[in-house]
Design an enzyme around this catalytic site. Structure first.
Site: not given
Ligand code: NDP
Length: 454
Positions: A14, A43, A115, A304, A436
């Site tokens: 990502s 992901c 790589a 990450d 509601h």
């Protein structure tokens, strides 16, 4: 000096794909991506997307049960993993090609191989070629890990769970975080007998305590055999392929499969980073500043692999901000505050802002909580409860945290996150008219604090 590329991205997930696309399409950069596995990254290929599709699959069991209570004459014939797997594989292949197409359409060259970094401006491909680049972006993500004594004994991680040939009858899930709790709910929903061991006192450490207790109670009520304060002592593969485990409570149990969901580590092994002088943290994450730049000025990192917040939208923002800064002449720092997230348990748990404990550490708070049986499942005779909680600063009235455990909590928290990001006060929530009948209306109808400091 002339370079082969303006930008070389290692990792087609990502964060990396977003950075390369924006750099090429908006910044005019000659950009390339190297991806050793499949375009789309964790992901798309073995994370959020296939997991969410499994969440949907698992949810139909309860939906079919409820449908009967609503008068539908339906009979579930059982879940066929093979049918689902084939469709899942096809969908992931489709998404992978969308990722590839979009990157190529932006003018990004894709090298489908590994790589590594050779020096601050050079990468080497597995086929022996090497390229120079003015900027190199490390976007290699993370990978699940199995604690050392149990590694190599045949247990699964989340990487393998989508590739199972058949569903096991029973599974032990080790861990109490996002992945462990999500798969406990998914597999239980698909008909697997699920046992979950968590070493601490309560699952989902780091989340608000009321949310944690509520999720644990709902998981247990649905049939997940959740054992907290329990860890593995030994793991043995039996001759029939099953697993025998002993745990810290002294029990010996057998399971068809064992799944470790014990965290993820940054993918930085043998990438040439240390050799090129890039500083890594003790846990192996690439250390970056607010601009995602490493200590080597030409090398940046997003997602990450930097171990900031391990979430796809965060990686995408970091990748986009990097491209805007370096190629778009728009210096942009990714904003890591008030990031909402959701755990796709059943029901979902979603959160934004501070937990009660975090907020109280900074000053007095007022706590609003509502727990109730939602109309849809209550009508069907189910006891399932939902929970909504607001953590409010007692001095400024600002809503510091919102925590929801409910069906579609992830959808609700996205909108609550806008309000909290804007600095909404409890008075703003109170003057907002309810919609509601919904579950979400409760978030603007809580009047009396359950707890109040000072
Ligand atoms: P987490 O860090 O969320 O959870 C890891 C779990 O494993 C914790 O319960 C931890 O316990 C436990 N653990 C760690 N080491 C050991 C060990 N040696 N023995 C026993 N238990 C252990 O990691 P996940 O792998 O679940 O997920 C990784 C990240 O991916 C998440 O933090 C999240 O950012 C992201 N993610 C997001 C999702 C979403 O947005 N819905 C879904 C899935 C992942 P303890 O708490 O005691 O440390």
């Amino acid at each position: 000096m002339t370079f082969d590329y303006d930008l070389f991205v290692i990792g087609g997930g990502s964060g990396g794909v977003r950075a390369a696309r924006i750099a090429a399409s908006e910044g005019g950069a000659r950009a390339a991506i190297a991806e050793e596995y499949r375009m789309g990254g964790t992901c798309v290929i073995r994370g959020c997307v296939p997991k969410k599709l499994m969440v949907f699959a698992a949810g139909y069991r309860a939906a079919i049960d409820e449908a009967r209570a609503y008068g539908w004459q339906v009979e579930a014939q059982g879940f066929d993993w093979g049918t689902f797997r084939a469709r899942l594989d096809a969908e992931l292949t489709r998404l992978e090609s969308v990722y590839t197409r979009n990157a190529e359409a932006a003018g990004v060259e894709i090298h489908s191989q590994r790589a590594t970094l050779v020096d601050p401006h050079t990468v080497a491909l597995a086929d022996g070629r090497s390229f120079t680049a003015r900027h190199i972006l490390i976007a290699t993500g993370g990978t699940p890990f199995v604690p050392e004594p149990f590694d190599g004994l045949g247990a699964m991680t989340s990487n393998e769970v989508f590739l199972m040939d058949e569903l096991p009858s029973s599974i032990l899930i080790v861990g109490g975080g996002f992945i462990a709790c999500e798969f406990a709910g998914i597999l239980q929903g698909l008909g697997v007998e699920v046992t979950q061991y968590y070493r601490g006192a309560q699952i989902l450490r780091g989340f608000d305590d009321d949310l944690r207790h509520h999720v644990a109670a709902e998981m247990a009520a649905q049939g997940v055999a959740l054992q907290v304060d329990t860890d593995l002592v030994s793991l043995e593969r039996l001759s029939d392929g099953r697993f025998a485990v002993t745990d810290t409570r002294g029990a010996r149990r057998e399971f068809d499969r064992v799944l470790f969901a014990t965290g993820r580590r940054p993918n930085t092994d043998n990438l040439g980073l240390e050799e090129a002088g890039v500083a890594l943290s003790e846990g192996g994450a690439v250390i970056v500043d607010d601009w995602s730049q490493t200590n080597v000025p030409s090398v940046f990192a997003v997602g990450d692999v930097t171990d900031r917040i391990q979430l796809t939208p965060v990686a995408i923002r970091e990748g986009h901000a990097f491209a805007d800064t370096v190629f778009g002449d728009r210096p942009t720092k990714p904003d890591h505050t008030m990031v909402a997230s959701a755990v796709f348990t059943r029901p979902e748990a979603a959160t934004v802002g501070h937990t009660e404990a975090e907020a109280r550490a900074n000053g007095p708070v007022r706590i609003f909580i509502s727990r109730f049986r939602p109309m849809q499942s209550a009508f069907a005779g189910r006891d399932a409860q939902v929970m909504m909680k607001l953590v409010v600063c007692a001095e400024t009235d600002r809503v510091l945290g919102c925590h929801i455990v409910a069906p579609a909590a992830a959808e609700m928290i996205q909108l609550a996150a806008v309000a909290l990001k804007m600095g909404a006060t409890k008075a703003d929530f109170d003057r907002t008219m309810a919609v509601h009948p919904t579950m979400a209306e409760e978030i603007v109808l809580m009047r009396k604090p359950e707890r109040e400091d000072g």
